[in-house]
Structure formats: C-alpha cells, structure tokens
Design an enzyme around this catalytic site. Structure first.
Site, mmCIF file in Angstrom:
data_model
loop_
_atom_site.group_PDB
_atom_site.id
_atom_site.type_symbol
_atom_site.label_atom_id
_atom_site.label_comp_id
_atom_site.label_asym_id
_atom_site.label_seq_id
_atom_site.Cartn_x
_atom_site.Cartn_y
_atom_site.Cartn_z
ATOM 1 N N GLU A 175 0.879 -1.159 0.000
ATOM 2 C CA GLU A 175 0.000 0.000 0.000
ATOM 3 C C GLU A 175 0.921 1.214 0.000
ATOM 4 O O GLU A 175 1.628 1.458 0.977
ATOM 5 C CB GLU A 175 -0.859 -0.037 1.267
ATOM 6 N N ASP A 204 -5.014 10.531 9.026
ATOM 7 C CA ASP A 204 -3.763 9.942 9.493
ATOM 8 C C ASP A 204 -3.317 10.538 10.819
ATOM 9 O O ASP A 204 -3.458 11.730 11.064
ATOM 10 C CB ASP A 204 -2.663 10.136 8.437
#
Length: 267
Positions: free
Chosen positions: A49, A60
């Site tokens: 990924e 995030d």
C-alpha cells in the site's frame, strides 16, 4: 484475474493470511522507496500500500502525517509516486500495489489522466480516504474501465446499510478500520473487531483486511485469525522519524519478518 485477486486466491489456497504493508512514497527521500519495497516483499509482504504524500492528511495520525511532511519536503509529488511503481514493476510483476491517498491530488491531475497513467505504471487498486462510496460512481467507473480495484474503508461505526453498500461496490479487498480515530492509534479491541469482521464477511466474498493499531506479533495474530489480511503502516513508518534511512530500512525489514512469522503460525 487481477493481481490482487490472484494473490488472495493463492494465499487462501495455502490457508495463509496476507500481510499488507503501508509505505509513504518518498519518505524520507525518493531514492529510498523502491529498494525498500523490494526488501519488504523479500521479507514476506504480500501486498504493498503506497501512500501518496499530501499536505492535509486528515485521517492519518502523527506518524504518517509526519511521513507525508518528510516526503513533500524531499520534493515527492503524486506523479513521482506513480513513477516509483513503474520502477518497482521493472523487477516485480507479481506483488500487488495499491495507492492510498486523498482525493485532491487526483482531482488536480484529472480522474481519467490519473487512472490511465497509474494503470500504465502497474498500479492495481486505489483507496481514496475522503471519497465515500456514495460519491465515487464516476471515479469507480473509470477504475473499472482500466481493470483496477477500488478499495473502501469500513469502521466500527459503519451501519449495516453502509457495510452492504461497500460490499456491493468494493473489489480487491475491503479495509476494515479496527479503531475509532486515526492511523497509528494505540489500543485494539480484538473481540469487537472480530465480531465486525465476521459480519462484513457474511455480506461479501471480497477479502477483508484489518488495519489501524496493528504493531506487533500479538496484534497481527489476533486480527489475522479473523481477517484475510492484516494491514500495517505506522509500525513500519515510525522508524524513519528517528533513524538514519539505512537503519530505518533494516528495522522495517525486521518488523516485516516478525509479523510474517506471527501470521504463518496461524496456518
């Protein structure tokens, strides 16, 4: 059959779990990324990924947000990340690569242009964190035209209706977020996650991967026992915040080996 479908089918036939590794493209320097990917695959990663660096990564936590800052400071942009996949494909035609990022940089390039070039570079799928399935019809149609998988997130708070909607649209795999919050969160409720994953798997044949909060052998095994894949990001990325690049690469590879060994104990 897509690279992702081929990889998951092979692993399932071996009764093994997929280890999906997140790497921020260009962190800490662009020249580090491709050699790191090859080393991680050699150590036992099944699916890559690759993060697209973005200046406002709202989903995030601090570890990956700082990785994006380092990558951007080193001059890495979205097209650079695609070209890293192209370079990776010169030596590795089998390991699936999924891009993970945010909608804005893709919109700047244009859906068709971005997807077409991503396919040309050897990208297999895309997960855009801030593009929910309800709004992804146009983008999803373009991905389908180019035989690329669209990966969606599901969370502990997802309703049955949302789960079914994602189950109907997703391909490649579904990314179940095991924690409420941002990437790299600390505490993992394995029993709740297990129950949710079982529910998702009851609605779809698409493999289910689980991420957020997996950082060691114990959490990898716990999640691997109920999911088709474990997805690890912050546990790899954090090394690059404090160590020289070569030391961080070595530590990351050792972490891959630790997690791979833990997952293989489930066979």
């Amino acid at each position: 059959m897509s690279r992702l479908a081929t990889r998951f089918e092979k692993l399932q036939s071996q009764q093994r779990k997929a280890l999906v590794s997140y790497v921020m493209a260009g962190d800490p320097q662009p020249q580090v990324t491709v050699p790191l990917l090859h080393k991680m695959v050699a150590a036992g990663v099944d699916v890559i990924e690759l993060g697209l660096p973005f200046s406002d990564p709202m989903a995030d936590g601090p570890v990956i947000a700082l990785a994006a800052e380092r990558a951007l400071a080193a001059g890495t942009n979205t097209l650079d990340a695609l070209n890293m996949v192209k370079e990776f494909r010169e030596q590795d035609q089998e390991t699936p690569v999924v891009l993970m990022g945010y909608l804005n940089p893709v919109e700047v390039i244009g859906y068709e242009k971005f997807v077409s070039y991503a396919k040309q570079c050897g990208v297999d799928g895309l997960l855009l964190v801030d593009l929910p399935p309800e709004e992804s019809k146009e983008f999803g149609a373009i991905l389908k035209q180019h035989d690329m998988d669209q990966i969606f997130l599901l969370a502990p708070t997802s309703t049955d209706q949302r789960i079914q909607h994602v189950a109907n649209q997703a391909s490649g795999f579904i990314y179940y977020v095991s924690l409420k919050g941002v990437t790299g969160a600390a505490t993992l409720d394995t029993s709740e996650a297990a129950a949710r994953i079982e529910k998702i798997k009851g609605m779809t044949n698409v493999p289910v991967g689980v991420g957020f909060g997996i950082s060691d052998a114990a959490s990898a095994k716990a999640m691997g026992s109920v999911a088709d894949a474990v997805i690890v990001g912050s546990a790899f990325v954090k090394s690059f915040a404090t160590l020289a690049a070569d030391e961080a690469v070595e530590q990351t590879v050792n972490k891959v080996k630790e997690l791979r060994a833990a997952l293989d104990e489930l066979v």
